[in-house]
Design a protein around this motif. Sequence first.
Motif, PDB file in Angstrom:
ATOM      1  N   MET A 109       0.847  -1.206   0.000  1.00 40.89           N
ATOM      2  CA  MET A 109       0.000   0.000   0.000  1.00 40.89           C
ATOM      3  C   MET A 109       0.876   1.246   0.000  1.00 40.89           C
ATOM      4  SD  MET A 109      -3.043   1.332  -0.084  1.00 40.89           S
ATOM      5  CE  MET A 109      -4.311   0.235   0.496  1.00 40.89           C
ATOM      6  N   ALA A 110       1.920   1.258   0.809  1.00 42.54           N
ATOM      7  CA  ALA A 110       2.832   2.409   0.825  1.00 42.54           C
ATOM      8  C   ALA A 110       3.514   2.573  -0.532  1.00 42.54           C
ATOM      9  CB  ALA A 110       3.870   2.236   1.927  1.00 42.54           C
ATOM     10  N   ALA A 111       3.894   1.446  -1.138  1.00 41.09           N
ATOM     11  CA  ALA A 111       4.528   1.512  -2.451  1.00 41.09           C
ATOM     12  C   ALA A 111       3.552   2.018  -3.503  1.00 41.09           C
ATOM     13  CB  ALA A 111       5.055   0.132  -2.843  1.00 41.09           C
ATOM     14  N   ALA A 112       2.281   1.616  -3.412  1.00 41.17           N
ATOM     15  CA  ALA A 112       1.279   2.090  -4.367  1.00 41.17           C
ATOM     16  C   ALA A 112       1.101   3.599  -4.257  1.00 41.17           C
ATOM     17  CB  ALA A 112      -0.052   1.371  -4.137  1.00 41.17           C
ATOM     18  N   HIS A 113       1.053   4.112  -3.032  1.00 43.00           N
ATOM     19  CA  HIS A 113       0.905   5.557  -2.844  1.00 43.00           C
ATOM     20  C   HIS A 113       2.168   6.311  -3.290  1.00 43.00           C
ATOM     21  CE1 HIS A 113      -3.034   6.057  -1.036  1.00 43.00           C
ATOM     22  NE2 HIS A 113      -2.818   4.972  -0.310  1.00 43.00           N
ATOM     23  N   CYS A 114       3.341   5.745  -3.001  1.00 43.53           N
ATOM     24  CA  CYS A 114       4.587   6.395  -3.448  1.00 43.53           C
ATOM     25  C   CYS A 114       4.708   6.377  -4.962  1.00 43.53           C
ATOM     26  CB  CYS A 114       5.796   5.709  -2.822  1.00 43.53           C
ATOM     27  SG  CYS A 114       5.982   6.071  -1.083  1.00 43.53           S
ATOM     28  N   LEU A 115       4.323   5.268  -5.583  1.00 45.88           N
ATOM     29  CA  LEU A 115       4.344   5.198  -7.036  1.00 45.88           C
ATOM     30  C   LEU A 115       3.362   6.195  -7.648  1.00 45.88           C
ATOM     31  CD1 LEU A 115       5.433   3.773  -9.569  1.00 45.88           C
ATOM     32  CD2 LEU A 115       3.532   2.156  -9.337  1.00 45.88           C
ATOM     33  N   ALA A 116       2.185   6.307  -7.055  1.00 44.93           N
ATOM     34  CA  ALA A 116       1.208   7.287  -7.540  1.00 44.93           C
ATOM     35  C   ALA A 116       1.746   8.705  -7.399  1.00 44.93           C
ATOM     36  CB  ALA A 116      -0.110   7.140  -6.774  1.00 44.93           C
ATOM     37  N   ALA A 117       2.394   8.986  -6.273  1.00 48.52           N
ATOM     38  CA  ALA A 117       2.950  10.326  -6.065  1.00 48.52           C
ATOM     39  C   ALA A 117       4.059  10.635  -7.060  1.00 48.52           C
ATOM     40  CB  ALA A 117       3.471  10.459  -4.631  1.00 48.52           C
ATOM     41  N   THR A 118       4.933   9.677  -7.309  1.00 50.12           N
ATOM     42  CA  THR A 118       6.050   9.916  -8.231  1.00 50.12           C
ATOM     43  C   THR A 118       5.569  10.082  -9.667  1.00 50.12           C
ATOM     44  OG1 THR A 118       7.494   8.649  -6.769  1.00 50.12           O
ATOM     45  CG2 THR A 118       8.258   9.019  -9.021  1.00 50.12           C
ATOM     46  N   CYS A 119       4.714   9.162 -10.121  1.00 43.30           N
ATOM     47  CA  CYS A 119       4.200   9.254 -11.503  1.00 43.30           C
ATOM     48  C   CYS A 119       3.392  10.531 -11.700  1.00 43.30           C
ATOM     49  CB  CYS A 119       3.340   8.040 -11.825  1.00 43.30           C
ATOM     50  SG  CYS A 119       4.262   6.508 -11.916  1.00 43.30           S
ATOM     51  N   CYS A 120       2.523  10.786 -10.761  1.00 45.83           N
ATOM     52  CA  CYS A 120       1.681  11.976 -10.850  1.00 45.83           C
ATOM     53  C   CYS A 120       2.526  13.241 -10.767  1.00 45.83           C
ATOM     54  CB  CYS A 120       0.661  11.936  -9.725  1.00 45.83           C
ATOM     55  SG  CYS A 120      -0.533  13.254  -9.731  1.00 45.83           S
ATOM     56  N   GLY A 121       3.532  13.248  -9.917  1.00 49.72           N
ATOM     57  CA  GLY A 121       4.399  14.424  -9.770  1.00 49.72           C
ATOM     58  C   GLY A 121       5.194  14.719 -11.019  1.00 49.72           C
ATOM     59  N   LEU A 122       5.757  13.688 -11.627  1.00 52.95           N
ATOM     60  CA  LEU A 122       6.502  13.898 -12.872  1.00 52.95           C
ATOM     61  C   LEU A 122       5.586  14.359 -13.997  1.00 52.95           C
ATOM     62  CD1 LEU A 122       8.963  10.883 -12.745  1.00 52.95           C
ATOM     63  CD2 LEU A 122       9.488  13.309 -12.405  1.00 52.95           C
ATOM     64  N   TRP A 123       4.413  13.789 -14.053  1.00 58.67           N
ATOM     65  CA  TRP A 123       3.448  14.170 -15.071  1.00 58.67           C
ATOM     66  C   TRP A 123       3.017  15.624 -14.883  1.00 58.67           C
ATOM     67  CZ3 TRP A 123      -2.178  11.961 -15.333  1.00 58.67           C
ATOM     68  CH2 TRP A 123      -2.766  12.323 -16.539  1.00 58.67           C
ATOM     69  N   LEU A 124       2.696  16.002 -13.650  1.00 62.45           N
ATOM     70  CA  LEU A 124       2.290  17.383 -13.373  1.00 62.45           C
ATOM     71  C   LEU A 124       3.431  18.364 -13.592  1.00 62.45           C
ATOM     72  CD1 LEU A 124       0.029  16.887 -10.251  1.00 62.45           C
ATOM     73  CD2 LEU A 124      -0.688  17.664 -12.507  1.00 62.45           C
ATOM     74  N   TRP A 125       4.647  17.978 -13.235  1.00 66.17           N
ATOM     75  CA  TRP A 125       5.796  18.875 -13.437  1.00 66.17           C
ATOM     76  C   TRP A 125       6.004  19.143 -14.912  1.00 66.17           C
ATOM     77  CZ3 TRP A 125      10.769  17.229 -15.374  1.00 66.17           C
ATOM     78  CH2 TRP A 125      11.709  18.258 -15.394  1.00 66.17           C
ATOM     79  N   TRP A 126       5.955  18.076 -15.721  1.00 60.91           N
ATOM     80  CA  TRP A 126       6.117  18.256 -17.164  1.00 60.91           C
ATOM     81  C   TRP A 126       4.978  19.100 -17.727  1.00 60.91           C
ATOM     82  CZ3 TRP A 126       3.179  16.810 -21.416  1.00 60.91           C
ATOM     83  CH2 TRP A 126       3.803  17.000 -22.647  1.00 60.91           C
ATOM     84  N   GLY A 127       3.760  18.824 -17.308  1.00 62.06           N
ATOM     85  CA  GLY A 127       2.608  19.592 -17.777  1.00 62.06           C
ATOM     86  C   GLY A 127       2.664  21.040 -17.333  1.00 62.06           C
ATOM     87  N   GLU A 128       3.144  21.276 -16.119  1.00 60.45           N
ATOM     88  CA  GLU A 128       3.259  22.647 -15.625  1.00 60.45           C
ATOM     89  C   GLU A 128       4.303  23.425 -16.417  1.00 60.45           C
ATOM     90  OE1 GLU A 128       4.873  24.089 -11.540  1.00 60.45           O
ATOM     91  OE2 GLU A 128       2.695  23.924 -11.432  1.00 60.45           O
ATOM     92  N   ARG A 129       5.424  22.785 -16.729  1.00 57.48           N
ATOM     93  CA  ARG A 129       6.440  23.460 -17.557  1.00 57.48           C
ATOM     94  C   ARG A 129       5.865  23.826 -18.921  1.00 57.48           C
ATOM     95  NH1 ARG A 129      11.268  19.783 -18.149  1.00 57.48           N
ATOM     96  NH2 ARG A 129      11.452  21.122 -19.959  1.00 57.48           N
ATOM     97  N   ALA A 130       5.135  22.901 -19.521  1.00 54.28           N
ATOM     98  CA  ALA A 130       4.532  23.155 -20.831  1.00 54.28           C
ATOM     99  C   ALA A 130       3.477  24.256 -20.740  1.00 54.28           C
ATOM    100  CB  ALA A 130       3.916  21.880 -21.386  1.00 54.28           C
ATOM    101  N   LEU A 131       2.663  24.232 -19.691  1.00 56.67           N
ATOM    102  CA  LEU A 131       1.635  25.256 -19.516  1.00 56.67           C
ATOM    103  C   LEU A 131       2.256  26.634 -19.345  1.00 56.67           C
ATOM    104  CD1 LEU A 131      -1.370  26.062 -19.007  1.00 56.67           C
ATOM    105  CD2 LEU A 131      -0.877  25.703 -16.583  1.00 56.67           C
ATOM    106  N   PHE A 132       3.276  26.741 -18.504  1.00 57.00           N
ATOM    107  CA  PHE A 132       3.915  28.038 -18.284  1.00 57.00           C
ATOM    108  C   PHE A 132       4.611  28.534 -19.546  1.00 57.00           C
ATOM    109  CE2 PHE A 132       2.940  27.680 -13.902  1.00 57.00           C
ATOM    110  CZ  PHE A 132       3.070  28.945 -13.382  1.00 57.00           C
ATOM    111  N   ALA A 133       5.219  27.640 -20.309  1.00 57.94           N
ATOM    112  CA  ALA A 133       5.843  28.059 -21.568  1.00 57.94           C
ATOM    113  C   ALA A 133       4.792  28.579 -22.540  1.00 57.94           C
ATOM    114  CB  ALA A 133       6.616  26.890 -22.183  1.00 57.94           C
ATOM    115  N   LEU A 134       3.659  27.903 -22.614  1.00 54.85           N
ATOM    116  CA  LEU A 134       2.577  28.346 -23.489  1.00 54.85           C
ATOM    117  C   LEU A 134       2.016  29.690 -23.037  1.00 54.85           C
ATOM    118  CD1 LEU A 134       0.528  27.782 -25.787  1.00 54.85           C
ATOM    119  CD2 LEU A 134      -0.886  26.659 -24.057  1.00 54.85           C
ATOM    120  N   LEU A 135       1.784  29.843 -21.746  1.00 56.81           N
ATOM    121  CA  LEU A 135       1.229  31.106 -21.241  1.00 56.81           C
ATOM    122  C   LEU A 135       2.202  32.263 -21.422  1.00 56.81           C
ATOM    123  CD1 LEU A 135      -0.569  29.868 -18.014  1.00 56.81           C
ATOM    124  CD2 LEU A 135      -1.609  30.554 -20.178  1.00 56.81           C
TER     125      LEU A 135
END
Length: 192
Positions: A109-135
């Motif tokens: 369960m801890a690994a599932a939450h850590c994996l979700a946090a890491t995948c989601c964090g990398l995805w959001l970081w990449w998306g945030e960089r793209a969003l800020f570049a576009l804006l």
Amino acid sequence: MTDPAVTPVTRAVRAAIFAVIAVALSAAGHSLISGHPLSFSTLLPAALGTATVAWVFADRQWGATAIIGGLSAMQLILHLWFGLAPVANGHSAHGGHGAAPSMVNSPSMAAAHCLAATCCGLWLWWGERALFALLRALHARVFAPLLAVFHVGRAADAPIARPAHVRVRIAPQDVLRHVLARRGPPAFAFGV
């Protein structure tokens, strides 16, 4: 200096996206490991609380480490919330049928939450960089020229301020102090 890409609208959009992704991934992993689906009445407060926290931190662009760290903390809070909330059939998520409480609080369960946090964090970081570049590109190419035209129109109505002229007298010997005169007749004039 405030970033032109950070407005109340972009903050709300970023907070909503963060909340939806964080809660959806956390709920999916939690339900998969525990064996129980989570009810809508559990997911809605989790999404609203996550969006509120994300709104507070959406005042500027964050790096990957900060996003993953924030998501890890949020995953811990969501895990605790999902563990206390009833599932769709009315039983407690960790005390009902299916997975034992030791399974729910297991390393998987801890690994599932850590994996979700890491995948989601990398995805959001990449998306945030793209969003800020576009804006920023939109601001530089669309909004800044429009604002410049608007300000030029207003400035044409304002009186023109002329700088005061200051005259400084410089003595001729100060100007010519380091000048070397190389003037004279050409060398071929003497028949050399």
